[in-house]
Design a protein around this motif. Structure first.
Motif, PDB file in Angstrom:
ATOM      1  N   GLY A  78      34.468  33.373  48.745  1.00 37.50           N
ATOM      2  CA  GLY A  78      35.199  34.514  49.282  1.00 37.50           C
ATOM      3  C   GLY A  78      36.547  34.184  49.888  1.00 37.50           C
ATOM      4  N   LYS A  79      37.012  32.948  49.698  1.00 40.02           N
ATOM      5  CA  LYS A  79      38.301  32.544  50.258  1.00 40.02           C
ATOM      6  C   LYS A  79      39.203  32.028  49.145  1.00 40.02           C
ATOM      7  CE  LYS A  79      36.229  31.053  54.574  1.00 40.02           C
ATOM      8  NZ  LYS A  79      35.883  29.906  55.395  1.00 40.02           N
ATOM      9  N   ARG A  80      40.418  32.547  49.113  1.00 42.96           N
ATOM     10  CA  ARG A  80      41.396  32.020  48.156  1.00 42.96           C
ATOM     11  C   ARG A  80      41.857  30.646  48.635  1.00 42.96           C
ATOM     12  NH1 ARG A  80      43.852  35.595  44.487  1.00 42.96           N
ATOM     13  NH2 ARG A  80      43.264  37.750  44.851  1.00 42.96           N
ATOM     14  N   GLN A  81      42.054  29.757  47.660  1.00 39.40           N
ATOM     15  CA  GLN A  81      42.519  28.416  47.979  1.00 39.40           C
ATOM     16  C   GLN A  81      43.790  28.124  47.191  1.00 39.40           C
ATOM     17  OE1 GLN A  81      39.429  25.359  48.145  1.00 39.40           O
ATOM     18  NE2 GLN A  81      37.950  26.979  47.737  1.00 39.40           N
ATOM     19  N   ASN A  92      43.477  36.527  39.632  1.00 41.01           N
ATOM     20  CA  ASN A  92      42.544  37.648  39.517  1.00 41.01           C
ATOM     21  C   ASN A  92      41.198  37.242  38.947  1.00 41.01           C
ATOM     22  OD1 ASN A  92      44.293  39.740  40.534  1.00 41.01           O
ATOM     23  ND2 ASN A  92      45.493  39.401  38.695  1.00 41.01           N
ATOM     24  N   SER A  93      40.841  35.984  39.081  1.00 41.25           N
ATOM     25  CA  SER A  93      39.548  35.494  38.594  1.00 41.25           C
ATOM     26  C   SER A  93      38.883  34.647  39.666  1.00 41.25           C
ATOM     27  CB  SER A  93      39.746  34.648  37.324  1.00 41.25           C
ATOM     28  OG  SER A  93      40.346  35.402  36.305  1.00 41.25           O
ATOM     29  N   GLN A  94      37.589  34.406  39.464  1.00 39.01           N
ATOM     30  CA  GLN A  94      36.837  33.516  40.354  1.00 39.01           C
ATOM     31  C   GLN A  94      36.205  32.415  39.514  1.00 39.01           C
ATOM     32  OE1 GLN A  94      33.982  35.781  42.607  1.00 39.01           O
ATOM     33  NE2 GLN A  94      35.555  36.665  43.922  1.00 39.01           N
ATOM     34  N   GLU A 115      37.300  22.642  36.681  1.00 43.63           N
ATOM     35  CA  GLU A 115      37.350  22.431  35.234  1.00 43.63           C
ATOM     36  C   GLU A 115      37.416  23.761  34.479  1.00 43.63           C
ATOM     37  OE1 GLU A 115      35.156  18.837  36.940  1.00 43.63           O
ATOM     38  OE2 GLU A 115      35.300  20.971  37.380  1.00 43.63           O
ATOM     39  N   ALA A 116      36.659  24.740  34.931  1.00 40.00           N
ATOM     40  CA  ALA A 116      36.650  26.053  34.280  1.00 40.00           C
ATOM     41  C   ALA A 116      38.000  26.754  34.445  1.00 40.00           C
ATOM     42  CB  ALA A 116      35.531  26.923  34.837  1.00 40.00           C
ATOM     43  N   LEU A 117      38.570  26.668  35.621  1.00 33.95           N
ATOM     44  CA  LEU A 117      39.892  27.243  35.858  1.00 33.95           C
ATOM     45  C   LEU A 117      40.922  26.585  34.951  1.00 33.95           C
ATOM     46  CD1 LEU A 117      42.054  28.873  37.357  1.00 33.95           C
ATOM     47  CD2 LEU A 117      41.933  27.173  39.196  1.00 33.95           C
ATOM     48  N   THR A 118      40.883  25.263  34.862  1.00 35.00           N
ATOM     49  CA  THR A 118      41.833  24.534  34.026  1.00 35.00           C
ATOM     50  C   THR A 118      41.685  24.925  32.560  1.00 35.00           C
ATOM     51  OG1 THR A 118      41.719  22.705  35.614  1.00 35.00           O
ATOM     52  CG2 THR A 118      42.714  22.229  33.475  1.00 35.00           C
ATOM     53  N   ARG A 119      40.459  25.054  32.088  1.00 34.93           N
ATOM     54  CA  ARG A 119      40.208  25.453  30.695  1.00 34.93           C
ATOM     55  C   ARG A 119      40.746  26.856  30.424  1.00 34.93           C
ATOM     56  NH1 ARG A 119      40.448  23.909  26.048  1.00 34.93           N
ATOM     57  NH2 ARG A 119      39.330  22.063  26.686  1.00 34.93           N
ATOM     58  N   GLU A 120      40.562  27.778  31.361  1.00 36.21           N
ATOM     59  CA  GLU A 120      41.059  29.146  31.180  1.00 36.21           C
ATOM     60  C   GLU A 120      42.582  29.174  31.068  1.00 36.21           C
ATOM     61  OE1 GLU A 120      39.609  32.270  30.967  1.00 36.21           O
ATOM     62  OE2 GLU A 120      37.650  31.320  30.763  1.00 36.21           O
ATOM     63  N   VAL A 121      43.263  28.405  31.895  1.00 37.36           N
ATOM     64  CA  VAL A 121      44.723  28.351  31.835  1.00 37.36           C
ATOM     65  C   VAL A 121      45.167  27.731  30.510  1.00 37.36           C
ATOM     66  CG1 VAL A 121      46.800  27.347  32.871  1.00 37.36           C
ATOM     67  CG2 VAL A 121      45.025  28.332  34.337  1.00 37.36           C
ATOM     68  N   LEU A 122      44.512  26.659  30.098  1.00 39.04           N
ATOM     69  CA  LEU A 122      44.835  26.032  28.817  1.00 39.04           C
ATOM     70  C   LEU A 122      44.631  27.018  27.669  1.00 39.04           C
ATOM     71  CD1 LEU A 122      45.686  23.467  27.301  1.00 39.04           C
ATOM     72  CD2 LEU A 122      43.279  22.776  27.308  1.00 39.04           C
ATOM     73  N   ARG A 132      47.209  30.941  44.336  1.00 41.26           N
ATOM     74  CA  ARG A 132      45.978  31.001  45.136  1.00 41.26           C
ATOM     75  C   ARG A 132      44.898  31.607  44.269  1.00 41.26           C
ATOM     76  NH1 ARG A 132      46.048  29.843  50.186  1.00 41.26           N
ATOM     77  NH2 ARG A 132      44.571  31.369  50.927  1.00 41.26           N
ATOM     78  N   SER A 133      43.702  31.003  44.344  1.00 44.87           N
ATOM     79  CA  SER A 133      42.589  31.471  43.518  1.00 44.87           C
ATOM     80  C   SER A 133      41.277  31.236  44.254  1.00 44.87           C
ATOM     81  CB  SER A 133      42.572  30.720  42.189  1.00 44.87           C
ATOM     82  OG  SER A 133      41.568  31.235  41.343  1.00 44.87           O
ATOM     83  N   TYR A 134      40.271  31.962  43.792  1.00 49.72           N
ATOM     84  CA  TYR A 134      38.913  31.703  44.257  1.00 49.72           C
ATOM     85  C   TYR A 134      38.348  30.598  43.383  1.00 49.72           C
ATOM     86  CZ  TYR A 134      39.374  36.233  46.563  1.00 49.72           C
ATOM     87  OH  TYR A 134      39.793  37.280  47.347  1.00 49.72           O
TER      88      TYR A 134
END
Length: 116
Positions: free
Chosen positions: A23-26, A66-68, A73-80, A12-14
């Protein structure tokens, strides 16, 4: 060379920028493919010789939960980027599904890859 797959990691992430998302985790579903330089694990049965998939997964969970992010695309890049920091990793592909992002679809996903 070995290939490690982390399948259907549900976190779950913002993520999002629409008023109803703020303000809601998805729920997000991660599938990760990692090509890595083989070590002694092919001829050894010692845990220290194996690719540390538990450690990589813990780093990914920490980053995602622990990030928003405004964009998937930004989330995917951070994980990569987390995956690619590991010395033995040669290449990786990360696909992240944002579940229930569209009314009549199970999910929407972004897939990014990188090579050293």
């Amino acid at each position: 060379m070995g290939v490690l797959r982390i399948k259907n990691l549900l976190l779950r992430s913002y993520v999002g920028f629409k008023p109803h998302e703020l303000g809601k985790r998805q729920d997000v579903l991660l599938n990760i493919r990692i090509e890595y330089r083989s070590g002694n694990e092919e001829t050894s049965d010692k845990p220290d010789d194996a690719m540390d998939y538990r450690g990589i997964t813990k780093e990914i969970i920490e980053k995602v939960e622990n990030s928003q992010f405004k964009l998937l695309e930004a989330l995917t890049r951070e994980v990569l980027d987390v995956v690619m920091t590991h010395e033995r990793v040669l290449a990786a592909e990360v696909e992240i599904d944002k579940l229930h992002a569209l009314r009549f679809a199970e999910s929407v996903s972004i897939c990014l890859s990188a090579k050293k």
